[in-house]
Design a protein around this motif. Structure first.
Motif, PDB file in Angstrom:
ATOM      1  N   MET A 489      -4.237 -37.446  -1.908  1.00 14.42           N
ATOM      2  CA  MET A 489      -4.406 -36.476  -2.981  1.00 14.42           C
ATOM      3  C   MET A 489      -3.191 -36.450  -3.903  1.00 14.42           C
ATOM      4  SD  MET A 489      -7.397 -35.357  -2.322  1.00 14.42           S
ATOM      5  CE  MET A 489      -7.576 -33.871  -3.314  1.00 14.42           C
ATOM      6  N   GLY A 490      -2.005 -36.506  -3.304  1.00 19.61           N
ATOM      7  CA  GLY A 490      -0.772 -36.518  -4.079  1.00 19.61           C
ATOM      8  C   GLY A 490      -0.692 -35.377  -5.070  1.00 19.61           C
ATOM      9  N   PHE A 491      -0.091 -35.660  -6.220  1.00 19.76           N
ATOM     10  CA  PHE A 491      -0.024 -34.672  -7.298  1.00 19.76           C
ATOM     11  C   PHE A 491      -1.267 -34.726  -8.170  1.00 19.76           C
ATOM     12  CE2 PHE A 491       0.888 -33.783 -11.769  1.00 19.76           C
ATOM     13  CZ  PHE A 491       1.313 -32.469 -11.673  1.00 19.76           C
ATOM     14  N   MET A 492      -1.812 -35.919  -8.370  1.00 22.50           N
ATOM     15  CA  MET A 492      -2.847 -36.112  -9.375  1.00 22.50           C
ATOM     16  C   MET A 492      -4.193 -35.509  -8.995  1.00 22.50           C
ATOM     17  SD  MET A 492      -1.133 -37.555 -11.716  1.00 22.50           S
ATOM     18  CE  MET A 492      -2.467 -37.944 -12.845  1.00 22.50           C
ATOM     19  N   LYS A 493      -4.495 -35.392  -7.708  1.00 25.88           N
ATOM     20  CA  LYS A 493      -5.832 -34.936  -7.298  1.00 25.88           C
ATOM     21  C   LYS A 493      -5.838 -33.589  -6.578  1.00 25.88           C
ATOM     22  CE  LYS A 493      -7.968 -39.509  -6.767  1.00 25.88           C
ATOM     23  NZ  LYS A 493      -8.703 -40.400  -5.839  1.00 25.88           N
ATOM     24  N   LYS A 494      -4.682 -32.992  -6.377  1.00 28.36           N
ATOM     25  CA  LYS A 494      -4.588 -31.825  -5.508  1.00 28.36           C
ATOM     26  C   LYS A 494      -5.485 -30.663  -5.935  1.00 28.36           C
ATOM     27  CE  LYS A 494      -0.485 -30.128  -7.979  1.00 28.36           C
ATOM     28  NZ  LYS A 494      -1.080 -28.925  -8.565  1.00 28.36           N
ATOM     29  N   ASN A 495      -5.687 -30.494  -7.230  1.00 26.83           N
ATOM     30  CA  ASN A 495      -6.473 -29.349  -7.705  1.00 26.83           C
ATOM     31  C   ASN A 495      -7.976 -29.527  -7.531  1.00 26.83           C
ATOM     32  OD1 ASN A 495      -4.229 -27.811  -8.503  1.00 26.83           O
ATOM     33  ND2 ASN A 495      -4.118 -28.876 -10.471  1.00 26.83           N
ATOM     34  N   TYR A 496      -8.370 -30.723  -7.044  1.00 30.35           N
ATOM     35  CA  TYR A 496      -9.797 -31.003  -6.920  1.00 30.35           C
ATOM     36  C   TYR A 496     -10.244 -31.108  -5.462  1.00 30.35           C
ATOM     37  CZ  TYR A 496      -9.074 -32.083 -11.823  1.00 30.35           C
ATOM     38  OH  TYR A 496      -8.733 -32.003 -13.153  1.00 30.35           O
ATOM     39  N   MET A 516       3.259 -24.495   9.583  1.00 25.31           N
ATOM     40  CA  MET A 516       4.216 -25.568   9.844  1.00 25.31           C
ATOM     41  C   MET A 516       5.331 -25.645   8.810  1.00 25.31           C
ATOM     42  SD  MET A 516       1.524 -28.473  11.159  1.00 25.31           S
ATOM     43  CE  MET A 516       2.791 -29.604  11.708  1.00 25.31           C
ATOM     44  N   ASP A 517       5.096 -25.102   7.626  1.00 29.12           N
ATOM     45  CA  ASP A 517       6.092 -25.141   6.553  1.00 29.12           C
ATOM     46  C   ASP A 517       6.029 -23.833   5.761  1.00 29.12           C
ATOM     47  OD1 ASP A 517       7.908 -25.918   4.601  1.00 29.12           O
ATOM     48  OD2 ASP A 517       6.473 -27.178   3.506  1.00 29.12           O
ATOM     49  N   PRO A 518       6.410 -22.709   6.397  1.00 30.03           N
ATOM     50  CA  PRO A 518       6.236 -21.402   5.758  1.00 30.03           C
ATOM     51  C   PRO A 518       6.974 -21.235   4.440  1.00 30.03           C
ATOM     52  CG  PRO A 518       7.599 -21.236   7.736  1.00 30.03           C
ATOM     53  CD  PRO A 518       6.994 -22.586   7.740  1.00 30.03           C
ATOM     54  N   ASN A 519       8.070 -21.960   4.255  1.00 23.92           N
ATOM     55  CA  ASN A 519       8.814 -21.870   2.991  1.00 23.92           C
ATOM     56  C   ASN A 519       8.306 -22.857   1.943  1.00 23.92           C
ATOM     57  OD1 ASN A 519      10.529 -19.813   3.877  1.00 23.92           O
ATOM     58  ND2 ASN A 519      11.974 -21.272   4.805  1.00 23.92           N
ATOM     59  N   GLY A 520       7.387 -23.718   2.355  1.00 25.96           N
ATOM     60  CA  GLY A 520       6.788 -24.661   1.406  1.00 25.96           C
ATOM     61  C   GLY A 520       7.752 -25.675   0.823  1.00 25.96           C
ATOM     62  N   ILE A 521       8.762 -26.083   1.613  1.00 24.30           N
ATOM     63  CA  ILE A 521       9.772 -27.004   1.055  1.00 24.30           C
ATOM     64  C   ILE A 521       9.343 -28.463   1.117  1.00 24.30           C
ATOM     65  CG2 ILE A 521      11.633 -25.416   1.693  1.00 24.30           C
ATOM     66  CD1 ILE A 521      12.388 -27.619   3.873  1.00 24.30           C
ATOM     67  N   LEU A 522       8.351 -28.780   1.969  1.00 28.21           N
ATOM     68  CA  LEU A 522       7.976 -30.183   2.164  1.00 28.21           C
ATOM     69  C   LEU A 522       6.994 -30.659   1.097  1.00 28.21           C
ATOM     70  CD1 LEU A 522       7.499 -30.311   6.044  1.00 28.21           C
ATOM     71  CD2 LEU A 522       9.370 -31.318   4.731  1.00 28.21           C
ATOM     72  N   ASN A 523       7.473 -31.547   0.247  1.00 30.57           N
ATOM     73  CA  ASN A 523       6.648 -32.179  -0.784  1.00 30.57           C
ATOM     74  C   ASN A 523       5.785 -31.166  -1.539  1.00 30.57           C
ATOM     75  OD1 ASN A 523       6.158 -34.526  -2.174  1.00 30.57           O
ATOM     76  ND2 ASN A 523       4.695 -35.361  -0.709  1.00 30.57           N
ATOM     77  N   PRO A 524       6.404 -30.180  -2.174  1.00 26.44           N
ATOM     78  CA  PRO A 524       5.628 -29.164  -2.896  1.00 26.44           C
ATOM     79  C   PRO A 524       4.885 -29.752  -4.087  1.00 26.44           C
ATOM     80  CG  PRO A 524       7.954 -28.968  -3.421  1.00 26.44           C
ATOM     81  CD  PRO A 524       7.853 -29.977  -2.306  1.00 26.44           C
ATOM     82  N   TYR A 525       3.872 -29.017  -4.555  1.00 22.47           N
ATOM     83  CA  TYR A 525       3.025 -29.392  -5.691  1.00 22.47           C
ATOM     84  C   TYR A 525       2.110 -30.575  -5.361  1.00 22.47           C
ATOM     85  CZ  TYR A 525       7.336 -27.296  -7.515  1.00 22.47           C
ATOM     86  OH  TYR A 525       8.452 -26.515  -7.696  1.00 22.47           O
ATOM     87  N   LYS A 526       1.971 -30.910  -4.067  1.00 22.47           N
ATOM     88  CA  LYS A 526       1.181 -32.075  -3.659  1.00 22.47           C
ATOM     89  C   LYS A 526       0.082 -31.676  -2.663  1.00 22.47           C
ATOM     90  CE  LYS A 526       4.551 -34.402  -5.660  1.00 22.47           C
ATOM     91  NZ  LYS A 526       5.583 -35.036  -4.838  1.00 22.47           N
ATOM     92  N   THR A 527      -0.952 -32.486  -2.606  1.00 24.33           N
ATOM     93  CA  THR A 527      -2.024 -32.461  -1.602  1.00 24.33           C
ATOM     94  C   THR A 527      -2.934 -31.229  -1.708  1.00 24.33           C
ATOM     95  OG1 THR A 527      -0.622 -33.731  -0.089  1.00 24.33           O
ATOM     96  CG2 THR A 527      -2.583 -32.701   0.850  1.00 24.33           C
ATOM     97  N   LEU A 528      -2.379 -30.035  -1.576  1.00 23.92           N
ATOM     98  CA  LEU A 528      -3.162 -28.808  -1.682  1.00 23.92           C
ATOM     99  C   LEU A 528      -2.905 -28.137  -3.025  1.00 23.92           C
ATOM    100  CD1 LEU A 528      -2.565 -27.266   1.862  1.00 23.92           C
ATOM    101  CD2 LEU A 528      -4.571 -28.534   1.083  1.00 23.92           C
ATOM    102  N   PRO A 529      -3.891 -27.411  -3.553  1.00 26.71           N
ATOM    103  CA  PRO A 529      -3.657 -26.646  -4.781  1.00 26.71           C
ATOM    104  C   PRO A 529      -2.491 -25.684  -4.602  1.00 26.71           C
ATOM    105  CG  PRO A 529      -5.986 -26.725  -4.292  1.00 26.71           C
ATOM    106  CD  PRO A 529      -5.286 -27.307  -3.102  1.00 26.71           C
ATOM    107  N   LYS A 530      -1.964 -25.183  -5.700  1.00 25.21           N
ATOM    108  CA  LYS A 530      -0.751 -24.371  -5.702  1.00 25.21           C
ATOM    109  C   LYS A 530      -0.820 -23.241  -4.687  1.00 25.21           C
ATOM    110  CE  LYS A 530       2.236 -21.580  -8.679  1.00 25.21           C
ATOM    111  NZ  LYS A 530       2.445 -21.016 -10.029  1.00 25.21           N
ATOM    112  N   GLN A 531       0.198 -23.168  -3.827  1.00 22.22           N
ATOM    113  CA  GLN A 531       0.294 -22.094  -2.848  1.00 22.22           C
ATOM    114  C   GLN A 531       1.628 -21.356  -2.948  1.00 22.22           C
ATOM    115  OE1 GLN A 531      -2.216 -21.242  -0.676  1.00 22.22           O
ATOM    116  NE2 GLN A 531      -3.429 -22.712  -1.820  1.00 22.22           N
ATOM    117  N   TYR A 532       2.649 -22.043  -3.488  1.00 20.27           N
ATOM    118  CA  TYR A 532       3.988 -21.452  -3.496  1.00 20.27           C
ATOM    119  C   TYR A 532       4.548 -21.457  -4.909  1.00 20.27           C
ATOM    120  CZ  TYR A 532       3.371 -22.417   1.431  1.00 20.27           C
ATOM    121  OH  TYR A 532       2.874 -22.474   2.698  1.00 20.27           O
TER     122      TYR A 532
END
Length: 532
Positions: A489-496, A516-532
């Motif tokens: 998904m990366g950055f390009m497909k995460k919103n879909y 697993m990553d409550p502070n959202g520091i691992l590769n943010p803005y990727k894979t899942l739609p915006k959470q943090y």
């Protein structure tokens, strides 16, 4: 002997127009699965693509920075202690790590770290988590959806120096290595012991196994050897808070509780950073044949695939298709690369067989070719009989992505669909974009239902981009496909994400990320739609 069909097209191949025997030259082991990376072609971040002055990802896609801390001098001093002499802050040196090789995304990181051990990765992540500093794990940076490049100023943690092979069991074929090992190097290493690495990609000369596992890369051998979810026996990963999760098993059977390694395969560095893997490598085939065939329509391509599965069976290792537009772009932009067939066809099929008995494989391939030629589903073709021809045919397929970059800007889509619907999407998109795109092409791994649809323009065009997305994902969802077959998904497909996953599945993934990553520091803005 393989029964081919008429005239020779040059050393290593014959046309299949008429039935006539030819002598197959013996194959040495280095002929099997050669590197398809061509001289002078690198899957590095310097590859030219798109506009010359690339916009920052955050600007082009209007992204809002998360609530993360900024790197301070105190942070730099701490990193210098953890990775002495392997901390980079020079802007020119970091520039290549801030951009993907396709030049579709660009970040603004000011810090690059190059750990050598899992212990160092653990110390880095523990500090970053405590300080609320965002990070991006990066391997060979060969991804196609912007997953390994910063969006803002995230700290880049490169696995380049984590390149040690730990062990290879010469009985079972189980390989254990660090995550920064280059795929091609691993395949060369296991080949010396009579094994083959179960993954093969066009970027094999640059990509890292950690990145392959983190994106669940598919590639050319999936038809034969399956996905990494099956080939990977164990994973070692570091969580956001620095804890090391050691699931580096070398056992084929281990049914004790949850299969934790699967969480890190395909999660793109958002749940943890993979630092080591164990992979089951099959015995290396002793014989290999490659056929390149011409078909008049996609129905014949499908019929040929059905025949190949039935008649080639256990020796069928790859079944690729490409349309005529792929051949056009390769011949137009790449010097010395051309179709081995004298006549143009609307569709082409690339078939590879591999097995332990050359005579047996040749006989099966011979019977298959006679069958598809006599039925008229294949009009012409050539069979590779030496290393030069094998490499040339595979190079034609693997260099399509490179050739498309010469058009200007390339919009790349990696889709899974029911096999009988694969080319319908290409035709729909080609009609939709005919007035604005330079060209649209379709190719991919037909054997596992994976379409690579690409369209190009002279430079990035927001109007064209808007015509493509989200329509292409909506169409895919309507036809029960997946919007990401193997690129992630990366950055390009995460919103879909919701086009391919149910609300229940999406909610569970979100909960796993928060756990697993409550502070959202691992590769943010990727894979899942915006959470943090």
């Amino acid at each position: 002997m393989i029964r081919g069909v008429i005239s020779k097209l040059g050393k290593g191949g014959v046309s299949l127009k008429n039935y006539k025997c030819f002598q197959r030259q013996s194959l040495t082991t280095e002929w099997l699965y050669p590197s398809y990376k061509q001289p002078g072609v690198s899957f590095s971040t310097s590859t030219c693509c798109g506009s010359k002055d690339l916009e920052l990802t955050s600007v082009r896609y209007n992204v809002e920075r998360g609530n993360y801390s900024k790197v301070t001098e105190a942070d730099i001093a701490e990193f210098a202690k953890i990775v002495p002499n392997r901390l980079v802050t020079d802007a020119d040196e970091i520039a290549g790590y801030n951009t993907d090789w396709l030049r579709i995304v660009k970040g603004a990181s000011q810090v690059l770290l190059k750990p050598k051990t899992t212990k160092e990765v653990s110390a880095i992540l523990k500090h970053c988590n405590n300080r609320h500093l965002a990070v991006v794990p990066q391997g060979g940076n060969t991804g196609l959806v912007g997953g390994s490049v910063p969006v803002f100023d995230e700290i880049i943690i490169s696995t380049q120096l984590m390149n040690n092979i730990i062990s290879l069991d010469d009985l079972s074929g189980t390989l254990v290595c660090q995550s920064g090992c280059v795929l091609e190097s691993l395949d060369n290493y296991v080949s010396e012991k009579g094994f083959i690495f179960p993954l093969d990609l066009g970027a094999k000369g640059s990509c890292h196994i950690g990145g392959n596992v983190s994106t669940n890369a598919g590639g050319l051998r999936l038809l034969r050897y399956g996905s990494l979810h099956g080939s990977v026996l164990g994973v070692e990963a570091v969580l956001a808070d620095g804890r090391v999760i050691d699931c580096l098993s070398t056992l084929r059977k281990d049914n004790t509780g949850y299969d934790m390694k699967q969480m890190f395969i395909g999660s793109e560095g958002t749940l943890g950073m993979v630092t080591a893997v164990s992979v089951l490598c099959p015995t290396r085939p002793k014989a290999c044949n490659v056929a390149f065939l011409g078909c008049t329509n996609f129905a014949d391509v499908l019929s040929t695939f059905k025949s190949a599965k039935g008649m080639l069976g256990e020796i069928l290792s790859a079944f690729e298709f490409l349309d005529h537009q792929c051949i056009e772009v390769v011949e137009q932009h790449l010097d010395g690369v051309k179709s081995p067939l004298e006549t143009d066809y609307p569709f082409y099929v690339l078939i590879e067989t591999s097995g332990s008995n050359a005579e047996h494989d040749e006989e099966k391939l011979n019977q298959f070719l006679e069958s598809v030629m006599s039925k008229g589903t294949v009009q012409d073709g050539t069979v590779a009989t030496d290393m030069t021809k094998i490499k040339a045919i595979w190079g034609l397929r693997e260099r399509i992505a490179e050739a498309l970059l010469h058009d200007g800007y390339c919009y790349k889509y990696d889709i899974s669909l029911p096999i009988n619907k694969i080319y319908d999407l290409v035709e729909v998109m080609r009609n939709r974009l005919e007035k604005t795109a330079v060209r649209s092409v379709g190719y991919g791994h037909l054997g596992d239902g994976n379409l690579h649809y690409n369209t190009t323009s002279r430079e990035f065009n927001k109007d064209l981009y808007g015509q493509i997305e989200p329509f292409i994902f909506e169409w895919t969802a309507q036809h029960k496909g997946s919007i990401s077959a193997e690129h992630g998904m990366g950055f390009m497909k995460k919103n879909y994400m919701r086009y391919s996953k149910s609300e229940g599945a999406f909610d569970l993934m979100t909960q796993m990320k928060q756990l697993m990553d409550p502070n959202g520091i691992l590769n943010p803005y990727k894979t899942l739609p915006k959470q943090y």
